[in-house]
Structure formats: structure tokens, C-alpha cells
Scaffold this motif. Structure first.
Motif: not given
Ligand code: KG4
Ligand code: ZN
Length: 361
Positions: A173-175, A190-192, A317-320
């Protein structure tokens, strides 16, 4: 057992009430991403201030969905790390306040490991929230891909996680966040990148770090440098981002970034499936929301019918906080409020049964 989960480790503020580790009775998430866009990433001070502003409205919204008094919950679960100290403290102090007033135990939760539990969640009517209509079975292989972590874990049971692969430099995600910024895309990257890339092909073939290594580790720094070099070739006028200077090229680079990250994640995960022959493969973390990653993984896993693939609904999948409550149910180690601390740099190594936290090795 009904557990109230609270999550505030980075740029999301979330509360959820989950019954018996699976049924989501209430869940709310508020994101500070809009205010962080102007900083181009997470700015700790701004993130914490925003957490303070929204924690009570978020909690109130969850209670409105729950429609029962707070006294009916059995325990409070809260993320204690890893994350930003100011942000974490907002959730922790809120959890402690509830615990003091209503005399409830608190379960401290490791945010990274909590992600995995997205694969156990169900809607209140028992309908599935993952692509699989069963419950994960063990041993399970877990791919956790977030802004701060890229991990392959072998999970033999609840509370029994072993790290079998991890990034040696940046997290996936950082990359994505950093390369998106190089193109001129907003945070989170990531989403962008996903939105811009659509289903365009992989034109640039950026390096797939460590893809041929025998171990299950990941590396994303070489790929990041390759993206930078490609952009530098353009000799951009000062103060002009690639996306505004040459949007076609930016789009093609975004597509190639997405392919590079997805393919390396899938390749290592498949290598782990072949080695460990798990009964389930559980993907989680923000990057696992990525459609291309999901698609390639689904296709590849058809060759391994002994491994059931679980992919959570994107919002889990994302933070919740539902994952936080679920983790706490399956790793139930209640504490008194005064024994709860904050662990900003909690690592993902061995889960210590005694504390629910993890030990640095
Ligand atoms: O798990 P998360 O919501 O928060 C952390 O614990 O870090 O993950 C955030 C990361 C960010 O780097 C964001 O760019 C990436 O997840 N991300 C995605 C997507 N949605 C969020 N990367 C790729 N495709 C996505 N749809
Ligand atoms: Zn996360």
C-alpha cells in the motif's frame, strides 16, 4: 456475546458491534482522507485532531443502528497498535471511558491481525460478506496487504499466527501511495491508481521485486525507483505533475503499477499455497480491495481446489471496527481499563497469548 469494537489507528475512525465474532449488528466508519489529501498523506497531528472530532458521532451512529443501550454489550475491543500514537489514543481513551462507566472488560487488539477477521464476518441476517459461503477452516494462509504491512501468515488456529513472508522494505500500500504521488494522484494512492488504470494493459513491465526468490518475502523499492525513472525521462516543467502534463502517459504508468503490485502479491501467495497447502486462503487489508488483484488471484486459485479462497466485501478490506470486534471474540483476553496501553509500533510477530499483543523478535 456482543462486542463493541473501536478502531482509530490511522485515517479511519470506526465503531461496530459484532455478535459472537461474526454477525455485524452495527458498523460505522468515518474517513479523514479528505482532509489528508491536502497533505499528500497521513499527517499525524491532523489525523489525530480529526479522530477527536468524529469519535463520538461515529460511536453514536453505531449505537443508533444497534438500537439497544450500551449496557447490553459484553465487552469493548480497541485497536492498541500499530498506528499513529495520537490517533490510537483517541480510540483507546474512548474505550476506557466506556469500560469505566459501564464496568465492561476491554480486549486490546492488534490492528494488523484484526484485518484477517474480515473473512469471518456476516451480515445480521447471517448472509455472507465474503465470496465464500463457508467459514474459513485451518490451516489458513493469510495475505495481509495494507498501507503499513505486507505479510503472509500461516494461521493454524485463532491466536496461532506464524509469519512466513513479509516485505523487506515498503509495504504494498505504501508503494502504491508513493508511486501515485509521483504521478500527481491524491492520497490514498491505491484507489486513485485503480480508478485511473481501469483495465488497461501492463505497458512498462516495472520490476517485480524478489519474484524469483525462493523465500516468501516481498520487495517494492526497486519498482518504485523504476517508476520514478520513467517519470524523470519526461523532464517535467517545474510545478507540473505528470497527470496534468501528460495524462495518457500517467494513465499507462498507473496501469503498469497496478499490474506490477498485483502480480507480485499473487505470485508469492500462490508459492505459499503450493508450499503449505492450506485449507483456506484469506485476503485482507486495504490493498486487497483492488479488483485486479482479486481477479488474478481468483483465476490462479482455480488450479488449487483444495484451498478455499475468501475475499471480504470491499468495505471490510479497508480499516473498520467490525474486524476489531471479531478478532477480540476469537482471541478473548479481557483486561481492566488500567491495564490497557498504546503500542504504536506493535510488530506482527508471534502473538503473545498473555496480552493479545505481539512480541518483537
Ligand atoms: O488496511 P488499510 O485501509 O489501512 C492500513 O492499515 O494501512 O490500507 C490502506 C492502504 C493504502 O495504502 C491504500 O492506498 C490501499 O490500502 N488501498 C488500495 C485500494 N484501496 C485502498 N490499494 C489498491 N486498490 C484499492 N482499491
Ligand atoms: Zn489497516
Amino acid at each position: 456475546m456482543k462486542i463493541l469494537g473501536i478502531e482509530s489507528s490511522a485515517d479511519e475512525t470506526a465503531a461496530a458491534i459484532v455478535a459472537n465474532g461474526r454477525n455485524i449488528l452495527a458498523q460505522t466508519v468515518s474517513s479523514s482522507q479528505d482532509i489528508l489529501i491536502k497533505y499528500g498523506g497521513i499527517y499525524p497531528e491532523a489525523a489525530a485532531r480529526k479522530q477527536l472530532e468524529v469519535i463520538l458521532p461515529v460511536l453514536q451512529a453505531a449505537l443508533n443502528q444497534y438500537k439497544q443501550p450500551l449496557t447490553t454489550i459484553d465487552a469493548v475491543a480497541v485497536t492498541v497498535g500499530p498506528g499513529l500514537i495520537g490517533s490510537l489514543l483517541v480510540g483507546i481513551e474512548t474505550a476506557k471511558t466506556i469500560a469505566v462507566i459501564f464496568n465492561k472488560p476491554i480486549i486490546p487488539v492488534n490492528h494488523t491481525l484484526a484485518h484477517v477477521y474480515a473473512n469471518w464476518l456476516l451480515a445480521p441476517n447471517n448472509s455472507q460478506l465474503t465470496t465464500n459461503n463457508q467459514q474459513p477452516s485451518f490451516p489458513a494462509l493469510c495475505l495481509i496487504v495494507s498501507g503499513g504491512h505486507t505479510l503472509l501468515l500461516l494461521m493454524k488456529n485463532h491466536g496461532d499466527f506464524a509469519v512466513i513472508g513479509r516485505t523487506v522494505d515498503d509495504a504494498a500500500g505504501e508503494a502504491l501511495d508513493k508511486t501515485a504521488r509521483l504521478i500527481g494522484l491524491p492520497y490514498p494512492g491505491g484507489p486513485a491508481i485503480e480508478k485511473l488504470a481501469g483495465d488497461l494493459p501492463d505497458h512498462f513491465h516495472f520490476p517485480r521485486g524478489m519474484i524469483n526468490s525462493k523465500n516468501l518475502d516481498f520487495s517494492f523499492s526497486g519498482f518504485k525507483t523504476a517508476v520514478l525513472r520513467e517519470i524523470q525521462k519526461q523532464n517535467l516543467p517545474t510545478n507540473l505533475q505528470l497527470i496534468t502534463y501528460n495524462s495518457q502517459l500517467a494513465t499507462s504508468i498507473a496501469a503498469s503499477i497496478q499490474h506490477a503490485v498485483a502480480e507480485v502479491l499473487v505470485s508469492k501467495t500462490v508459492q505459499a499455497v503450493e508450499t503449505y497447502k492450506p485449507k483456506s486462503l484469506l485476503i485482507s487489508g486495504g490493498v486487497s480491495a483492488n479488483i485486479l488483484l482479486r481477479k488474478i488471484l481468483r483465476e490462479k486459485l482455480l488450479q488449487y481446489p483444495q484451498t478455499q479462497l475468501f475475499i471480504p466485501e470491499i468495505r471490510y478490506s479497508t480499516d473498520n471496527a467490525a474486524t476489531v470486534a471479531s478478532f477480540a471474540y476469537y482471541n478473548y483476553l479481557p483486561k481492566k481499563w488500567h491495564d490497557i496501553g498504546v503500542y504504536p509500533s506493535l510488530s506482527e510477530f508471534k502473538l503473545k497469548k498473555r496480552t493479545n499483543l505481539v512480541k518483537y523478535e
